[in-house]
Scaffold this active site. Structure first.
Site, PDB file in Angstrom:
ATOM      1  N   ASP A   4      -5.236   6.915  -1.912  1.00 47.72           N
ATOM      2  CA  ASP A   4      -6.284   7.011  -0.904  1.00 47.72           C
ATOM      3  C   ASP A   4      -7.410   7.919  -1.389  1.00 47.72           C
ATOM      4  OD1 ASP A   4      -7.854   7.164   1.309  1.00 47.72           O
ATOM      5  OD2 ASP A   4      -6.269   7.773   2.697  1.00 47.72           O
ATOM      6  N   ASP A  20       3.461  12.406   9.455  1.00 48.31           N
ATOM      7  CA  ASP A  20       3.551  11.364  10.482  1.00 48.31           C
ATOM      8  C   ASP A  20       2.523  11.635  11.587  1.00 48.31           C
ATOM      9  OD1 ASP A  20       4.213   9.386  12.234  1.00 48.31           O
ATOM     10  OD2 ASP A  20       6.322   9.937  12.441  1.00 48.31           O
ATOM     11  N   ASP A  67      -6.219  11.809   7.205  1.00 46.96           N
ATOM     12  CA  ASP A  67      -4.800  11.567   7.517  1.00 46.96           C
ATOM     13  C   ASP A  67      -4.520  11.767   9.003  1.00 46.96           C
ATOM     14  OD1 ASP A  67      -4.191  11.349   4.794  1.00 46.96           O
ATOM     15  OD2 ASP A  67      -3.452  13.409   4.617  1.00 46.96           O
TER      16      ASP A  67
HETATM   17 CA    CA Z   1      -5.003   9.506   3.777  1.00 46.72          CA
END
Ligand code: CA
Length: 296
Positions: free
Chosen positions: A220, A279, A265
């Site tokens: 990413d 998560d 994220d």
């Molecule tokens: Ca990411």
């Protein structure tokens, strides 16, 4: 269907700078809206000006909240704001606390972004470099506007300078003087749980070498950008998610400020590619459960 996230009031998700609802088929809140809905929540991902001041975005959000209240018959909404979406949500809650049950800041620059400070210093808006940066941002916003398929409404105004001013430490300090609801009294502390009947919460992450730069984040590019941006931090060097510092994100009840998540994220970008052991979707689901337990 599970009712685990079936909150009393609808959840309204407010994106950050260059935010969107959906680019073609690709959602901003990747996997988050669906996870919340699976638990029974009524969720609205909304669009506001991708590049503008928190006040202009906040007024647009108020109009959207009014429409959602009319549409659903609900008395209030729960606002979630990512990045500048936090300041946008805070503005709306300050203006109409009667419409807002809670504000949750997700990696919100509630005391400014040191990346914005760096850009202000090194790319002043009246310099050649600043004008180039501004033109690039306007072009990106234009392309994203063309690809946006989730928003149906009037054309949203773009103002790069106002947007930038809204994100610097100095600019947010001015904003905070006018809209202090939920802010901690001390640097690094927690804010009040509730102000004018609105509950305030926040969470954020930090870059953690060996975690955030591993796992799926190896693939990413936005993680690489965050690591580059993190080098502009001074006050919170080593304690930021690439765009927002750990303590700068504090608002109301601090749920956590050291999740191993970079600035993208934390909203499960890109395509759910996050670091090892992270998560981010679970944090949203757990928080909806928390709101439900609080009766909102
Ligand atoms: Ca990411």
């Amino acid at each position: 269907m599970s009712q685990a996230t079936a909150t009393r009031y609808p959840l309204v998700l407010v994106p950050g700078m260059l935010g969107f609802i959906r680019l073609l088929f690709y959602p901003y809140w990747f996997g988050i809206v669906s996870a919340l809905r699976r638990g029974g929540a009524v969720v609205f991902a909304v669009q506001v000006s991708p590049i503008n001041s928190s006040e202009v975005r906040g007024e647009q959000l108020l109009a959207r909240i009014e429409a959602i209240l009319r549409e659903t018959g609900a008395q209030k909404v729960n606002l979630f704001g990512h990045s500048q979406g936090s300041l946008t949500a805070r503005y709306a809650a300050a203006k109409r606390p009667d419409w807002v049950a809670s504000v949750t800041s997700v990696a919100g620059p509630n005391h400014g972004s040191e990346l914005a400070d760096y850009l202000q210093k090194n790319y002043p808006h009246d310099s050649a470099k600043g004008r180039v940066l501004s033109a690039v941002l306007r072009a990106v916003a234009w392309v994203m506007g063309v690809l946006e398929t989730g928003y149906r409404g009037p054309k949203l105004p773009v103002d790069v300078h106002a947007s930038h001013q809204s994100l610097t430490t100095e600019g947010v300090a001015l904003f905070n003087q006018r809209y202090p609801q939920g802010l901690p009294d001390t640097w690094g502390g927690q804010g009040p749980e509730e102000v004018n009947g609105v509950r305030y919460y926040s969470w954020s992450g930090t870059l953690q070498p060996g975690k955030t730069d591993r796992g799926a984040n190896l693939f990413d590019g936005t993680n690489r950008s965050c690591r580059l941006f993190a080098r502009t931090f001074v006050r919170e060097a080593g304690h930021c998610d690439g765009m927002v510092g750990r303590y700068s994100s504090h608002l109301g009840t601090v749920i956590g400020d050291e999740y191993p998540l970079d600035h993208f994220d934390i909203v499960n970008q890109s395509l759910g590619l996050v670091g090892k052991g992270a998560d981010p979707v679970r944090l949203f689901v757990e928080h909806a459960q928390r709101l439900k337990a609080a009766g909102v």
